[in-house]
Design an enzyme around this catalytic site. Structure first.
Site, PDB file in Angstrom:
ATOM      1  N   GLU A   1      -3.650   4.678   6.409  1.00 59.60           N
ATOM      2  CA  GLU A   1      -3.498   4.425   4.970  1.00 59.60           C
ATOM      3  C   GLU A   1      -4.030   5.632   4.195  1.00 59.60           C
ATOM      4  O   GLU A   1      -3.552   5.965   3.116  1.00 59.60           O
ATOM      5  CB  GLU A   1      -4.289   3.166   4.592  1.00 59.60           C
ATOM      6  CG  GLU A   1      -4.223   2.827   3.129  1.00 59.60           C
ATOM      7  CD  GLU A   1      -4.932   1.533   2.775  1.00 59.60           C
ATOM      8  OE1 GLU A   1      -4.565   0.467   3.310  1.00 59.60           O
ATOM      9  OE2 GLU A   1      -5.869   1.593   1.962  1.00 59.60           O
TER      10      GLU A   1
ATOM     11  N   ARG B   1       0.823  -1.225   0.000  1.00 61.73           N
ATOM     12  CA  ARG B   1       0.000   0.000   0.000  1.00 61.73           C
ATOM     13  C   ARG B   1       0.855   1.272   0.000  1.00 61.73           C
ATOM     14  O   ARG B   1       0.533   2.271   0.630  1.00 61.73           O
ATOM     15  CB  ARG B   1      -0.942   0.038   1.206  1.00 61.73           C
ATOM     16  CG  ARG B   1      -1.878  -1.125   1.315  1.00 61.73           C
ATOM     17  CD  ARG B   1      -2.920  -1.145   0.204  1.00 61.73           C
ATOM     18  NE  ARG B   1      -3.898  -2.200   0.460  1.00 61.73           N
ATOM     19  CZ  ARG B   1      -3.781  -3.450   0.011  1.00 61.73           C
ATOM     20  NH1 ARG B   1      -2.742  -3.802  -0.744  1.00 61.73           N
ATOM     21  NH2 ARG B   1      -4.706  -4.349   0.291  1.00 61.73           N
TER      22      ARG B   1
ATOM     23  N   SER C   1     -10.432   1.375   3.994  1.00 62.65           N
ATOM     24  CA  SER C   1      -9.644   1.057   5.194  1.00 62.65           C
ATOM     25  C   SER C   1      -8.912   2.319   5.643  1.00 62.65           C
ATOM     26  O   SER C   1      -8.165   2.903   4.854  1.00 62.65           O
ATOM     27  CB  SER C   1      -8.607  -0.018   4.895  1.00 62.65           C
ATOM     28  OG  SER C   1      -9.235  -1.136   4.328  1.00 62.65           O
TER      29      SER C   1
HETATM   30  P1  FAD Z   1      -7.398  10.434  -4.236  1.00 63.68           P
HETATM   31  O1  FAD Z   1      -8.058  10.062  -2.975  1.00 63.68           O
HETATM   32  O2  FAD Z   1      -7.951  11.595  -4.983  1.00 63.68           O
HETATM   33  O3  FAD Z   1      -5.854  10.673  -3.952  1.00 63.68           O
HETATM   34  C1  FAD Z   1      -5.141   9.771  -3.157  1.00 63.68           C
HETATM   35  C2  FAD Z   1      -3.671  10.218  -3.107  1.00 63.68           C
HETATM   36  O4  FAD Z   1      -3.081  10.077  -4.393  1.00 63.68           O
HETATM   37  C3  FAD Z   1      -3.515  11.688  -2.742  1.00 63.68           C
HETATM   38  O5  FAD Z   1      -2.328  11.832  -1.986  1.00 63.68           O
HETATM   39  C4  FAD Z   1      -3.373  12.374  -4.092  1.00 63.68           C
HETATM   40  O6  FAD Z   1      -2.631  13.577  -4.008  1.00 63.68           O
HETATM   41  C5  FAD Z   1      -2.636  11.330  -4.901  1.00 63.68           C
HETATM   42  N1  FAD Z   1      -2.999  11.348  -6.334  1.00 63.68           N
HETATM   43  C6  FAD Z   1      -4.230  11.158  -6.863  1.00 63.68           C
HETATM   44  N2  FAD Z   1      -4.173  11.209  -8.205  1.00 63.68           N
HETATM   45  C7  FAD Z   1      -2.879  11.435  -8.517  1.00 63.68           C
HETATM   46  C8  FAD Z   1      -2.172  11.602  -9.750  1.00 63.68           C
HETATM   47  N3  FAD Z   1      -2.787  11.544 -10.943  1.00 63.68           N
HETATM   48  N4  FAD Z   1      -0.830  11.841  -9.704  1.00 63.68           N
HETATM   49  C9  FAD Z   1      -0.186  11.911  -8.509  1.00 63.68           C
HETATM   50  N5  FAD Z   1      -0.794  11.761  -7.319  1.00 63.68           N
HETATM   51  C10 FAD Z   1      -2.129  11.531  -7.316  1.00 63.68           C
HETATM   52  N6  FAD Z   1      -7.700   0.948  -1.788  1.00 63.68           N
HETATM   53  C11 FAD Z   1      -7.073  -0.226  -2.028  1.00 63.68           C
HETATM   54  O7  FAD Z   1      -5.852  -0.253  -2.217  1.00 63.68           O
HETATM   55  N7  FAD Z   1      -7.765  -1.396  -2.043  1.00 63.68           N
HETATM   56  C12 FAD Z   1      -9.096  -1.451  -1.846  1.00 63.68           C
HETATM   57  O8  FAD Z   1      -9.681  -2.521  -1.889  1.00 63.68           O
HETATM   58  C13 FAD Z   1      -9.781  -0.220  -1.578  1.00 63.68           C
HETATM   59  N8  FAD Z   1     -11.103  -0.229  -1.302  1.00 63.68           N
HETATM   60  C14 FAD Z   1     -11.738   0.950  -1.028  1.00 63.68           C
HETATM   61  C15 FAD Z   1     -13.108   0.913  -0.751  1.00 63.68           C
HETATM   62  C16 FAD Z   1     -13.793   2.084  -0.478  1.00 63.68           C
HETATM   63  C17 FAD Z   1     -15.270   2.024  -0.177  1.00 63.68           C
HETATM   64  C18 FAD Z   1     -13.110   3.315  -0.522  1.00 63.68           C
HETATM   65  C19 FAD Z   1     -13.856   4.600  -0.290  1.00 63.68           C
HETATM   66  C20 FAD Z   1     -11.750   3.361  -0.776  1.00 63.68           C
HETATM   67  C21 FAD Z   1     -11.054   2.172  -1.032  1.00 63.68           C
HETATM   68  N9  FAD Z   1      -9.663   2.153  -1.301  1.00 63.68           N
HETATM   69  C22 FAD Z   1      -9.035   0.971  -1.575  1.00 63.68           C
HETATM   70  C23 FAD Z   1      -8.895   3.422  -1.288  1.00 63.68           C
HETATM   71  C24 FAD Z   1      -8.962   4.181  -2.657  1.00 63.68           C
HETATM   72  O9  FAD Z   1     -10.028   3.739  -3.426  1.00 63.68           O
HETATM   73  C25 FAD Z   1      -7.674   4.024  -3.459  1.00 63.68           C
HETATM   74  O10 FAD Z   1      -6.567   4.448  -2.730  1.00 63.68           O
HETATM   75  C26 FAD Z   1      -7.715   4.806  -4.785  1.00 63.68           C
HETATM   76  O11 FAD Z   1      -6.620   4.477  -5.584  1.00 63.68           O
HETATM   77  C27 FAD Z   1      -7.760   6.323  -4.589  1.00 63.68           C
HETATM   78  O12 FAD Z   1      -8.051   6.940  -5.829  1.00 63.68           O
HETATM   79  P2  FAD Z   1      -8.523   8.436  -5.916  1.00 63.68           P
HETATM   80  O13 FAD Z   1      -8.561   8.814  -7.356  1.00 63.68           O
HETATM   81  O14 FAD Z   1      -9.777   8.622  -5.186  1.00 63.68           O
HETATM   82  O15 FAD Z   1      -7.316   9.160  -5.192  1.00 63.68           O
HETATM   83  P1  NAP Z   2     -10.998  -9.746   4.988  1.00 62.81           P
HETATM   84  O1  NAP Z   2     -11.291 -10.712   3.887  1.00 62.81           O
HETATM   85  O2  NAP Z   2     -11.932  -9.617   6.132  1.00 62.81           O
HETATM   86  O3  NAP Z   2      -9.533  -9.996   5.521  1.00 62.81           O
HETATM   87  C1  NAP Z   2      -8.981  -9.174   6.557  1.00 62.81           C
HETATM   88  C2  NAP Z   2      -7.535  -8.871   6.222  1.00 62.81           C
HETATM   89  O4  NAP Z   2      -6.823 -10.077   6.172  1.00 62.81           O
HETATM   90  C3  NAP Z   2      -7.430  -8.204   4.880  1.00 62.81           C
HETATM   91  O5  NAP Z   2      -7.121  -6.874   5.118  1.00 62.81           O
HETATM   92  C4  NAP Z   2      -6.366  -8.969   4.125  1.00 62.81           C
HETATM   93  O6  NAP Z   2      -5.180  -8.233   3.911  1.00 62.81           O
HETATM   94  C5  NAP Z   2      -5.995 -10.120   5.029  1.00 62.81           C
HETATM   95  N1  NAP Z   2      -6.222 -11.408   4.317  1.00 62.81           N
HETATM   96  C6  NAP Z   2      -7.384 -12.094   4.223  1.00 62.81           C
HETATM   97  N2  NAP Z   2      -7.186 -13.241   3.549  1.00 62.81           N
HETATM   98  C7  NAP Z   2      -5.882 -13.269   3.202  1.00 62.81           C
HETATM   99  C8  NAP Z   2      -5.074 -14.199   2.484  1.00 62.81           C
HETATM  100  N3  NAP Z   2      -5.567 -15.338   2.004  1.00 62.81           N
HETATM  101  N4  NAP Z   2      -3.785 -13.890   2.310  1.00 62.81           N
HETATM  102  C9  NAP Z   2      -3.262 -12.755   2.783  1.00 62.81           C
HETATM  103  N5  NAP Z   2      -3.979 -11.830   3.474  1.00 62.81           N
HETATM  104  C10 NAP Z   2      -5.266 -12.088   3.684  1.00 62.81           C
HETATM  105  O7  NAP Z   2     -10.833  -8.291   4.341  1.00 62.81           O
HETATM  106  P2  NAP Z   2     -11.917  -7.267   3.820  1.00 62.81           P
HETATM  107  O8  NAP Z   2     -11.950  -6.098   4.688  1.00 62.81           O
HETATM  108  O9  NAP Z   2     -13.205  -7.971   3.482  1.00 62.81           O
HETATM  109  O10 NAP Z   2     -11.243  -6.813   2.453  1.00 62.81           O
HETATM  110  C11 NAP Z   2     -11.129  -7.724   1.388  1.00 62.81           C
HETATM  111  C12 NAP Z   2     -10.042  -7.226   0.453  1.00 62.81           C
HETATM  112  O11 NAP Z   2     -10.397  -5.935  -0.041  1.00 62.81           O
HETATM  113  C13 NAP Z   2      -8.685  -7.073   1.139  1.00 62.81           C
HETATM  114  O12 NAP Z   2      -7.687  -7.455   0.240  1.00 62.81           O
HETATM  115  C14 NAP Z   2      -8.600  -5.603   1.441  1.00 62.81           C
HETATM  116  O13 NAP Z   2      -7.277  -5.109   1.386  1.00 62.81           O
HETATM  117  C15 NAP Z   2      -9.421  -4.990   0.307  1.00 62.81           C
HETATM  118  N6  NAP Z   2     -10.034  -3.733   0.771  1.00 62.81           N
HETATM  119  C16 NAP Z   2      -9.213  -2.669   0.906  1.00 62.81           C
HETATM  120  C17 NAP Z   2      -9.727  -1.452   1.313  1.00 62.81           C
HETATM  121  C18 NAP Z   2      -8.830  -0.247   1.385  1.00 62.81           C
HETATM  122  O14 NAP Z   2      -9.356   0.853   1.516  1.00 62.81           O
HETATM  123  N7  NAP Z   2      -7.543  -0.393   1.308  1.00 62.81           N
HETATM  124  C19 NAP Z   2     -11.073  -1.328   1.617  1.00 62.81           C
HETATM  125  C20 NAP Z   2     -11.861  -2.461   1.510  1.00 62.81           C
HETATM  126  C21 NAP Z   2     -11.340  -3.668   1.072  1.00 62.81           C
HETATM  127  P3  NAP Z   2      -4.950  -7.255   2.658  1.00 62.81           P
HETATM  128  O15 NAP Z   2      -5.702  -6.018   3.025  1.00 62.81           O
HETATM  129  O16 NAP Z   2      -3.487  -7.079   2.666  1.00 62.81           O
HETATM  130  O17 NAP Z   2      -5.463  -7.911   1.419  1.00 62.81           O
END
Ligand code: FAD
Ligand code: NAP
Length: 336
Positions: free
Chosen positions: A332, A162, A236
């Site tokens: 994050e 991340r 998250s």
């Molecule tokens: P923004 O929020 O607008 O920006 C995020 C950061 O990136 C800021 O620091 C911004 O300055 C920078 N940035 C944005 N665009 C650019 C660009 N073009 N060039 C340089 N810098 C830039 N993330 C995950 O990794 N996995 C998930 O499963 C996941 N699930 C999510 C679920 C929900 C319901 C929500 C609300 C968020 C989730 N996220 C997840 C977080 C988010 O969706 C990601 O981080 C996504 O990539 C952010 O995109 P954005 O365009 O909204 O970025």
């Molecule tokens: P989950 O399935 O309840 O699992 C909880 C955590 O355990 C996750 O964060 C995941 O890590 C880890 N995990 C589960 N199974 C795994 C495996 N087989 N191997 C390695 N790591 C494992 O998680 P959840 O909240 O429903 O989310 C599901 C997926 O969506 C996850 O990958 C999560 O990262 C992603 N998600 C991300 C965001 C965000 O904003 N970043 C928001 C929602 C969902 P990892 O997070 O490293 O995968």
């Protein structure tokens, strides 16, 4: 280029915090960046924004917000390999669905992640066992320091869990304008995450297609996560902490149910959601904020929360988790 003054950011952040930007502009072409910044010394702060799904605003932004809206998607097929290049403003899930519909495999596990393609490398987005870096080929970015465009290879992005160079060492220096992914016409299916595997089994699917994976991941996400258009959130709020195996062994004595996963030699990733839930925060409502009932890792805005209120709540969680487990949770979400 049109630069607006005193623009509300309410619809530009998924936490739905009603702050404003002193200056605001939208970039639709690379040339817009040259027009905006080429040869000009800036004396104001700059914030690049996609869909604002990974930010928490705690105050008005006194500089310029640059909203990235560069469109277009192109695919080039070389034998069984597919190079897909997308403008930074393309919605991430729009790109995923385009790829799934065309049979390009590699990002189906990343279905329904909000945000833009341009932001996807910033924190090396990941879900259900796949990270952007697994399919990343290269990106193009504008260097605010010298006004030149630069290509980044995978190694140059310094991707980590991340994170990337754009979230660490070079934060704020580059504006990503396009991203190129290396996908394949020969599907590689990752279905080892518990909930994904369980749903496939329940539906009797033994040989899932990429469309099956995309559909099921989307279904799980819709059921588990709050929809930002209804309840403000940024996914998250904290990263899953990576700790040494020795530290985990000690914790296991006191907390045998702790959830962890192997994370490289001598390291484990602990489920931050479990730590927070153990401390009693899951589903807790705290003023106008709280944690989501189905996933304690997600902080929510019940409508009237300020960014300061959400941040104060996040600090309470950090303190309690630290006191209980000796683990310091790291945000994050990008806090401004
Ligand atoms: P923004 O929020 O607008 O920006 C995020 C950061 O990136 C800021 O620091 C911004 O300055 C920078 N940035 C944005 N665009 C650019 C660009 N073009 N060039 C340089 N810098 C830039 N993330 C995950 O990794 N996995 C998930 O499963 C996941 N699930 C999510 C679920 C929900 C319901 C929500 C609300 C968020 C989730 N996220 C997840 C977080 C988010 O969706 C990601 O981080 C996504 O990539 C952010 O995109 P954005 O365009 O909204 O970025
Ligand atoms: P989950 O399935 O309840 O699992 C909880 C955590 O355990 C996750 O964060 C995941 O890590 C880890 N995990 C589960 N199974 C795994 C495996 N087989 N191997 C390695 N790591 C494992 O998680 P959840 O909240 O429903 O989310 C599901 C997926 O969506 C996850 O990958 C999560 O990262 C992603 N998600 C991300 C965001 C965000 O904003 N970043 C928001 C929602 C969902 P990892 O997070 O490293 O995968």
């Amino acid at each position: 280029m049109v630069v607006q003054e005193n623009v509300s950011l309410l619809l530009y952040n998924t936490f739905r915090i009603p702050v404003s930007a002193r200056y605001f502009t939208e970039v639709r072409r690379e040339e817009d960046l040259v027009e905006l910044f080429g040869g000009i010394t800036r004396d104001y702060a700059l914030l690049v924004l996609g869909q604002g799904s990974n930010v928490l605003f705690t105050r008005d932004f006194e500089g310029m917000v640059v909203h990235i809206a560069i469109p277009s998607v192109e695919a080039q097929i070389i034998e069984r390999k597919v190079l897909v290049t997308a403008g930074a403003g393309v919605g991430w899930n729009t790109l995923v669905q385009y790829c799934v519909n065309n049979g390009y495999s590699g990002i189906e596990n990343l279905s329904l992640i909000p945000g833009t393609t341009g932001a996807s490398p910033v924190q090396n987005i990941g879900a259900y066992g796949v990270e952007l870096k697994d399919v990343f080929h290269s990106l193009r970015a504008y260097d605010l320091k010298n006004g030149a465009f630069k290509e980044f290879s995978k190694a140059q992005c310094e991707f980590g869990y991340r994170t990337s160079i754009f979230k660490t060492r070079e934060k704020g220096r580059y504006i990503i304008t396009s991203v190129c992914l290396e996908l394949t016409l020969d599907p590689v299916i990752y279905a080892s995450y518990g909930t994904l595997r369980a749903q496939l089994e329940q539906e009797g699917i033994t040989k899932p297609s990429i469309a099956d994976i995309s559909r099921i991941v989307s279904k799980i996400r819709v059921e588990k996560l709050p929809d930002p258009s209804m309840i403000g959130n940024a996914g998250s709020f904290f990263k899953n902490p990576i700790i040494p195996l020795a530290q985990l062994d000690q914790l296991k004595n006191q907390f045998p149910a702790i959830i962890f996963f192997e994370a490289g030699p001598g390291l484990v990733k602990v489920a931050a959601g479990w730590l927070i839930e153990y401390c009693g925060f899951k589903g807790l409502i705290f003023g106008h904020t709280g944690t989501w009932k189905n996933q304690a890792l997600v902080l929510v805005n019940y409508g009237q929360a300020s960014g300061q209120e959400i941040l104060a709540f996040a600090h309470q969680i950090i303190s309690k988790v630290k006191e209980t487990f000796g683990i310091e949770l790291e945000s994050e979400v990008n806090i401004f």
